[in-house]
Write an enzyme that holds these catalytic residues in place. Structure first.
Site, mmCIF file in Angstrom:
data_model
loop_
_atom_site.group_PDB
_atom_site.id
_atom_site.type_symbol
_atom_site.label_atom_id
_atom_site.label_comp_id
_atom_site.label_asym_id
_atom_site.label_seq_id
_atom_site.Cartn_x
_atom_site.Cartn_y
_atom_site.Cartn_z
ATOM 1 N N GLU A 49 0.841 -1.198 0.000
ATOM 2 C CA GLU A 49 0.000 0.000 0.000
ATOM 3 C C GLU A 49 0.878 1.249 0.000
ATOM 4 O O GLU A 49 1.888 1.306 0.711
ATOM 5 C CB GLU A 49 -0.907 -0.015 1.240
ATOM 6 C CG GLU A 49 -1.763 1.216 1.407
ATOM 7 C CD GLU A 49 -2.513 1.211 2.731
ATOM 8 O OE1 GLU A 49 -3.347 2.102 2.930
ATOM 9 O OE2 GLU A 49 -2.247 0.321 3.572
ATOM 10 N N TYR A 103 -9.801 -5.964 4.658
ATOM 11 C CA TYR A 103 -9.109 -4.681 4.819
ATOM 12 C C TYR A 103 -7.890 -4.592 3.908
ATOM 13 O O TYR A 103 -7.683 -3.587 3.221
ATOM 14 C CB TYR A 103 -8.687 -4.502 6.277
ATOM 15 C CG TYR A 103 -7.816 -3.293 6.512
ATOM 16 C CD1 TYR A 103 -8.359 -2.012 6.530
ATOM 17 C CD2 TYR A 103 -6.438 -3.435 6.706
ATOM 18 C CE1 TYR A 103 -7.560 -0.896 6.732
ATOM 19 C CE2 TYR A 103 -5.628 -2.328 6.905
ATOM 20 C CZ TYR A 103 -6.199 -1.061 6.923
ATOM 21 O OH TYR A 103 -5.394 0.046 7.118
ATOM 22 N N GLY A 221 -34.561 -37.674 -44.099
ATOM 23 C CA GLY A 221 -33.628 -38.003 -45.165
ATOM 24 C C GLY A 221 -32.456 -38.790 -44.628
ATOM 25 O O GLY A 221 -32.258 -38.908 -43.412
ATOM 26 N N THR A 225 -26.682 -35.714 -45.593
ATOM 27 C CA THR A 225 -27.312 -34.942 -46.672
ATOM 28 C C THR A 225 -27.332 -33.449 -46.354
ATOM 29 O O THR A 225 -27.895 -32.667 -47.117
ATOM 30 C CB THR A 225 -28.748 -35.436 -46.923
ATOM 31 O OG1 THR A 225 -29.455 -35.476 -45.681
ATOM 32 C CG2 THR A 225 -28.752 -36.811 -47.565
ATOM 33 N N GLY A 226 -26.745 -33.070 -45.222
ATOM 34 C CA GLY A 226 -26.651 -31.649 -44.886
ATOM 35 C C GLY A 226 -27.845 -31.106 -44.129
ATOM 36 O O GLY A 226 -27.984 -29.883 -43.991
ATOM 37 N N LYS A 227 -28.704 -31.988 -43.625
ATOM 38 C CA LYS A 227 -29.911 -31.525 -42.918
ATOM 39 C C LYS A 227 -29.562 -30.659 -41.713
ATOM 40 O O LYS A 227 -30.109 -29.564 -41.522
ATOM 41 C CB LYS A 227 -30.756 -32.725 -42.453
ATOM 42 C CG LYS A 227 -31.246 -33.637 -43.554
ATOM 43 C CD LYS A 227 -32.218 -34.685 -43.026
ATOM 44 C CE LYS A 227 -31.621 -35.555 -41.935
ATOM 45 N NZ LYS A 227 -30.478 -36.376 -42.408
#
EC number: 2.7.7.-
Length: 359
Positions: A49, A103, A221, A225-227
């Site tokens: 301090e 403190y 599907g 297949t990319g669903k």
């Protein structure tokens, strides 16, 4: 009982203050830890301090395993490693280690060693009240920090009411689900049927533009297949795969739509609530309080062909005739027979994104 005038302090917690001490925290810690005592040191906290006149001070809290009887007022003296100088502290027994810890925390330039020890006096924290303890917990930066505060300042509540405290802090420090980032650009899905595109334009949008009762969709599907990647690329959504987790860590009431992926319709809880885009419904959890779902958003159901996956086959079962009549009024059913993207398009997009991330 010590003789009059003889120095003696017997305590488990010591509070030391070194005025006009220019040692670093690290050097002070090294010297303190090397002091030989009959009882083990468990925790040390050091604060550096600067007073208004610019002079540096050190505050140190030491917690011992048992009471340490200090009869040498020079025992805690520190020495400078660079010049002939000794630093003598003011020595006090700390009745409330929490008060001392708070403190010396006030300036923030601190160093810790070991694990802070909680005791009855720490729990009372001098004039510390339960409200103060919980206020400090709420103002902590995270759930883990808040739990540490309550453990230190209100250990009785921490032990007896941990389940409720833990659950409540999940809500106080709720972290929204991380937004999903699609690995592909939306333009890479160049084989999407018009039926799907039309459904998206009519139902996937923010709350201000969304129909009061949007329509859900079931897409069936083959695998790969990319669903899933297509469904997740449309906007902010909740993704529920394999089973339903509607906790705040996973499910957001601000999502535009839900994606329910690979969940056997025979065991799909809240079938009508999801498919019918119902509003303001509750989900009962096994070990917690009911979860309130805002709802009103469409759901994309993704499935493969087969008796344990296909929604069409499930609804075609004789016992589900009434449910099928209801479902066809609240969702459209689409079967895809080819990928939603061209292979070259996906590969090109993927490579471009990899190059961009490496740049």
């Amino acid at each position: 009982m010590p003789r009059s005038g003889r120095f003696s302090i017997k305590a488990k917690n010591y509070f030391l203050t070194y005025p006009k001490c220019d040692l670093t925290k690290e050097n002070a810690l090294s010297q303190i830890t090397n002091l030989q005592t009959p009882t083990n040191k468990l925790f040390i906290k050091i604060c550096r301090e600067l007073h208004e006149n610019g002079e540096p001070h050190l505050h140190i809290l030491i917690q011992f395993e048992g009471k340490y009887n200090c009869t040498n007022q020079r025992f805690f003296d520190l020495v400078s490693p660079t010049r002939s100088a000794h630093f003598h502290p003011n020595i006090q027994g700390a009745k409330s280690s929490s008060d001392v810890k708070s403190y010396i925390d006030k300036d923030g330039d601190v160093l810790e060693w070991g694990t802070f020890q909680i005791d009855g006096r720490s729990a009372r924290g001098g004039q510390q009240t339960a409200n103060d303890a919980y206020a400090k917990a709420i103002n902590a930066g995270s759930k883990s920090q808040a739990l540490d505060v309550i453990k230190e300042l209100a250990p009785r509540d921490y032990v007896l009411h941990f389940h409720n405290i833990n659950s409540n802090l999940d809500k106080v420090f709720q972290v929204p689900p991380a937004p999903y980032v699609s690995p592909f650009l939306s333009s890479s899905f160049d084989q999407v049927p018009d039926e799907l595109e039309h459904w998206v334009s009519e139902n996937v949008m923010d709350a201000a533009a969304r129909p009061w009762r949007p329509v859900s969709i079931v897409i069936e599907g083959d695998s790969r297949t990319g669903k899933t990647t297509w469904a997740r690329s449309l906007g902010p959504h909740n993704y529920l795969c394999g089973h339903l987790d509607l906790s705040q860590k996973v499910y957001s009431n601000n999502a535009w739509y839900n994606v329910i992926d690979d969940v056997d319709p025979h065991y799909l809880k809240h079938f009508k609530e999801f498919m019918g885009a119902q509003r303001d419904w509750q989900s009962n959890t096994k070990y917690g309080k009911p979860i309130q779902i805002k709802g009103g958003i469409p759901t994309i159901f993704l499935c493969n062909p087969g008796p344990q996956s296909s929604f069409k086959e499930y609804l075609d079962e004789e016992k589900n005739q009434a449910l099928k009549n209801w479902a066809t009024k609240n969702a459209i059913f689409v079967t895809i027979h080819q990928p939603l993207f061209a292979d070259t398009n996906q590969n090109t997009t993927s490579h471009r994104q990899e190059e961009a991330s490496e740049a």
